[in-house]
Write an enzyme that holds these catalytic residues in place. Structure first.
Site, PDB file in Angstrom:
ATOM      1  N   TYR A   1      -6.520  14.450  95.083  1.00  0.00           N
ATOM      2  CA  TYR A   1      -7.876  14.622  95.687  1.00  0.00           C
ATOM      3  C   TYR A   1      -8.336  15.931  95.876  1.00  0.00           C
ATOM      4  CZ  TYR A   1     -12.078  12.746  98.432  1.00  0.00           C
ATOM      5  OH  TYR A   1     -13.230  12.270  98.749  1.00  0.00           O
TER       6      TYR A   1
ATOM      7  N   GLU B   1     -13.962  19.945  90.345  1.00  0.00           N
ATOM      8  CA  GLU B   1     -15.456  19.640  90.612  1.00  0.00           C
ATOM      9  C   GLU B   1     -16.244  21.121  91.056  1.00  0.00           C
ATOM     10  OE1 GLU B   1     -16.189  16.407  93.205  1.00  0.00           O
ATOM     11  OE2 GLU B   1     -14.566  15.238  91.892  1.00  0.00           O
TER      12      GLU B   1
END
Length: 233
Positions: free
Chosen positions: A153, A160
């Site tokens: 994560y 990102e």
């Protein structure tokens, strides 16, 4: 998003959820395999990565917007707000930062993001399919579902952010998706600044969603441990 617990639903809704999750499982597993083959079998570079995987990634990521609808209409007991922010944030990265810009497609964060997304989603949708079809999910899959996110994560989030950072220069230089004055509506909008605002706003949301996953992990794995202990007596 599929249910974290058995969802009481009609056979038609259950069949739909099974098909949806099977489709997502197949799509993200395909992306993961192709990503590995891209670098380790075909020995290709970052320059061609998005041209090889972009269409598939775009399709299955946009398809995940249905998960917000699933939560809103109550066919799965997912939190609507959390589901929305997770899906919207990823869709913005895929559609805005990567697919829409040549700079985002060359970001060093792209392979990192694709690896984390595809592996996480393959495990997640495998878990959902088993949850819908089997009386109990294999313990290894349960453990993976609620453990693999710990490293993936934050790594995916970093990927990102890197994609967004590489993309913003393209929006700043070209004015793509921006509205400038003068115009008939007397309105201006800078997508360049919008990208920065979204990134800044998303930063404080990440710890909340990450901690939410840890809370889910404690609840599910703690319950599984209690059940095993009860059976051993």
């Amino acid at each position: 998003m599929a249910s974290e617990a058995k969802t009481k639903s009609t056979p038609l809704i259950k069949a739909y959820l099974v098909l949806y999750n099977l489709a997502q499982l197949a799509g993200w597993a395909y992306i993961y395999v192709q990503l590995v083959m891209h670098y380790f079998v075909y020995d290709r570079s970052l320059q061609t990565l998005w041209s090889q995987l972009g269409t598939t990634t775009y399709f299955f990521q946009m398809l995940s917007c249905l998960e917000v609808v699933h939560a809103m209409i109550g066919i799965v007991p997912s939190n609507v707000a959390i589901t929305f922010f997770q899906v919207f944030g990823r869709c913005m990265v895929v559609a805005g930062a990567i697919d829409a810009t040549p700079t985002g497609q060359q970001s060093p964060g792209l392979p990192l993001a694709l690896f984390c997304w595809s592996l996480t989603e393959t495990i997640r949708y495998s878990y959902y399919v088993c949850h819908l079809l089997l009386s109990s999910v294999p313990s290894l899959l349960v453990w993976l579902r609620y453990t693999i996110f710990i490293p993936l994560y934050p790594c995916g989030f970093l990927g990102e952010l890197l994609c967004g950072y590489w993309a913003q220069s393209h929006f700043g230089e070209t004015g793509k998706w921006s509205v400038v004055l003068p115009n008939r509506f007397n309105f201006s909008f800078s997508f360049y600044y919008f990208v920065w605002i979204m990134a800044i706003c998303y930063l404080p949301l990440f710890p909340q969603m990450y901690l939410h996953m840890f809370a889910q992990r404690r609840k599910v794995l703690g319950r599984a441990g209690q059940q095993k202990a009860a059976k051993s007596h």
